[in-house]
Design a protein around this motif. Structure first.
Motif, PDB file in Angstrom:
ATOM      1  N   THR A   1      26.453 -50.823   1.203  1.00 52.58           N
ATOM      2  CA  THR A   1      25.437 -50.455   0.219  1.00 52.58           C
ATOM      3  C   THR A   1      24.189 -49.932   0.912  1.00 52.58           C
ATOM      4  O   THR A   1      23.565 -50.649   1.691  1.00 52.58           O
ATOM      5  CB  THR A   1      25.081 -51.655  -0.664  1.00 52.58           C
TER       6      THR A   1
ATOM      7  N   VAL B   1      20.899 -46.615   0.654  1.00 56.53           N
ATOM      8  CA  VAL B   1      20.303 -45.466  -0.006  1.00 56.53           C
ATOM      9  C   VAL B   1      20.987 -44.218   0.529  1.00 56.53           C
ATOM     10  O   VAL B   1      21.151 -44.063   1.744  1.00 56.53           O
ATOM     11  CB  VAL B   1      18.790 -45.412   0.261  1.00 56.53           C
TER      12      VAL B   1
ATOM     13  N   SER C   1      16.680 -47.741  -7.248  1.00 51.65           N
ATOM     14  CA  SER C   1      17.541 -48.282  -8.285  1.00 51.65           C
ATOM     15  C   SER C   1      17.944 -49.693  -7.880  1.00 51.65           C
ATOM     16  O   SER C   1      17.838 -50.079  -6.714  1.00 51.65           O
ATOM     17  CB  SER C   1      18.790 -47.412  -8.473  1.00 51.65           C
TER      18      SER C   1
ATOM     19  N   LEU D   1      20.439 -51.942  -6.716  1.00 46.77           N
ATOM     20  CA  LEU D   1      21.704 -51.748  -6.031  1.00 46.77           C
ATOM     21  C   LEU D   1      22.568 -53.004  -6.122  1.00 46.77           C
ATOM     22  O   LEU D   1      22.057 -54.118  -6.099  1.00 46.77           O
ATOM     23  CB  LEU D   1      21.454 -51.390  -4.562  1.00 46.77           C
TER      24      LEU D   1
ATOM     25  N   TYR E   1      24.427 -55.107  -4.206  1.00 43.10           N
ATOM     26  CA  TYR E   1      24.723 -55.489  -2.830  1.00 43.10           C
ATOM     27  C   TYR E   1      25.956 -56.387  -2.774  1.00 43.10           C
ATOM     28  O   TYR E   1      26.256 -57.136  -3.708  1.00 43.10           O
ATOM     29  CB  TYR E   1      23.527 -56.206  -2.212  1.00 43.10           C
TER      30      TYR E   1
END
Length: 413
Positions: free
Chosen positions: A301, A303, A311, A313, A315
């Motif tokens: 995970t 960017v 946002s 995310l 994870y």
């Protein structure tokens, strides 16, 4: 301010002027200011005293300038239909129009600038006035951060609204400010590599995709930039993840906190801040005073792209972020593994990133005995307790120095 300090804040930024061109201090060059009109209080001075009284560094944000000139073009227009068709907007008012009104004695031209057509470049008088006000607020309050809401130095080439020819007044301001506040920093939104030693890169509501060799600042808000009914707030969980991800990449987080009209916080905002503070109390040593490690993290995970809109995310247990201190490596577990075993691939023997096996591994905030760990060729494997010690990101402290190095380091700090 005490709540912000308990949250973990190390610096506080007060707005000095927004795009409406209204100064929030006792401005020497803008009569439309918070001491003369409205609250009749020097808001910047109040925030500066409160921040410094709480032991925080102080900064100001300046959103007037290029954006004001361009956005207030609309003040010189008029409705094109309806009962007010052709009635000029407020940009056409003069000081004489204020006779007998609440703003008697003030000139609207000082607020809106001279009458103009949309798209006209800013004139020298407007630019001079902006930089005089910027010098005024930074001289009076000596902020250690000056946040300029522009892609480049205001009115220069690449600015939201460049002058014709582009103005270099921003360079004069930088030289003057750094001579007055040598420990200060000025931030803008677009900084070529050659300029990174002169200004701080600020990334608004976005994240850098990788570690940056130079410090940078990520700014976002719990909700909207101002109080807005019904706006979805970020949770404390989201903010902790954003903070950790930013710090691992050599950034710092500037978090906007929306206030109610009377200056207080609503219950939802207070809960987010207090929850963030509870996490910082347990895990803050892994954030404050640390530096990026050889790699910012590992796991699927991340960017995507050079920069991406923020946002929430999703994870996974394979997502790890790192920071370092002398003889200590911190590993942030972005999600709790279902089997209660974390495998940190970057720390395996064959990776060569640790010069020697860890001397000790502890889980910050955990009351139980330190977790068991095993150094393998492909990963450092750590057996975690039955439950995580915090509601959000968990942190493993990995001591790498000789016995006593951590105690000596804390004593020196």
């Amino acid at each position: 301010m005490d709540r912000f300090r308990r949250t973990g804040a190390r610096y506080f930024v007060s707005m000095a002027a927004h795009c409406d061109n209204f100064d929030l201090w006792d401005s020497a060059h803008q009569p439309w200011n918070a001491v003369n009109v409205g609250p009749r209080s020097d808001i910047v001075a109040c925030w500066a005293a409160a921040a410094r009284g709480a032991g925080l560094r102080f900064g100001v944000s300046m959103h007037a300038g290029s954006r004001t000139w361009r956005w207030l073009d609309a003040a010189f227009a008029a409705d094109v239909e309806g009962p007010a068709a052709g009635v000029p907007y407020d940009g056409h008012l003069t000081a004489e129009d204020g006779r007998g009104l609440w703003w008697e004695g003030l000139d609207p031209r000082a607020l809106y600038g001279r009458p103009r057509r949309p798209g006209e470049p800013p004139d020298p008088d407007f630019i001079d006035d902006f930089y005089a006000r910027l010098c005024d607020v930074t001289t009076r309050h000596r902020p250690e951060l000056v946040y300029l809401d522009d892609s480049r130095l205001p009115f220069d080439s690449g600015s939201v609204c460049p002058a014709a020819p582009p103005s270099e007044r921003g360079l004069e301001f930088l030289a003057d400010y750094y001579n007055r506040v040598p420990e200060g920093a000025v931030s803008i939104k677009t900084v070529p590599g050659r300029d990174r030693g002169a200004v701080l890169l600020d990334v608004e509501r976005q994240q850098l995709g990788d570690t940056d060799p130079e410090p940078w600042q990520y700014d976002t808000s719990i909700g909207d930039w101002f109080y807005c009914d019904g706006y979805r707030y970020k949770t404390a969980d989201e903010i902790v993840h954003l903070l950790v991800d930013t710090v691992s990449r050599n950034g710092c987080l500037l978090l906007n906190v929306p206030q109610l009209p009377d200056g207080t916080l609503d219950d939802a905002t207070a809960t987010v801040l207090d929850s963030l503070g509870a996490w910082v109390e347990r895990c803050g040593e892994a954030v404050f005073g640390t530096r990026p490690w050889a790699r910012y993290g590992e796991g699927p995970t991340r960017v995507t792209g050079e920069r991406a809109r923020e946002s929430a995310l999703a994870y996974t247990a394979s997502d790890i972020r790192f920071t370092r201190a002398p003889d200590v490596l911190y590993a942030f577990l972005m999600a709790w593994p279902a089997d209660r075993t974390v495998r940190i691939r970057s720390l395996g023997r064959t990776g060569g990133l640790l010069p020697a096996p860890p001397r000790r591994v502890t889980l910050l905030g955990a009351a139980a005995e330190p977790p068991r760990w095993t150094m393998r060729d492909d990963a450092l494997e750590v057996a975690l307790p039955a439950r995580p010690p915090t509601p959000y990101v968990q942190v493993l402290r990995i001591d790498t120095g000789p016995p006593g190095a951590d105690e000596a380091g804390r004593a020196a700090a």
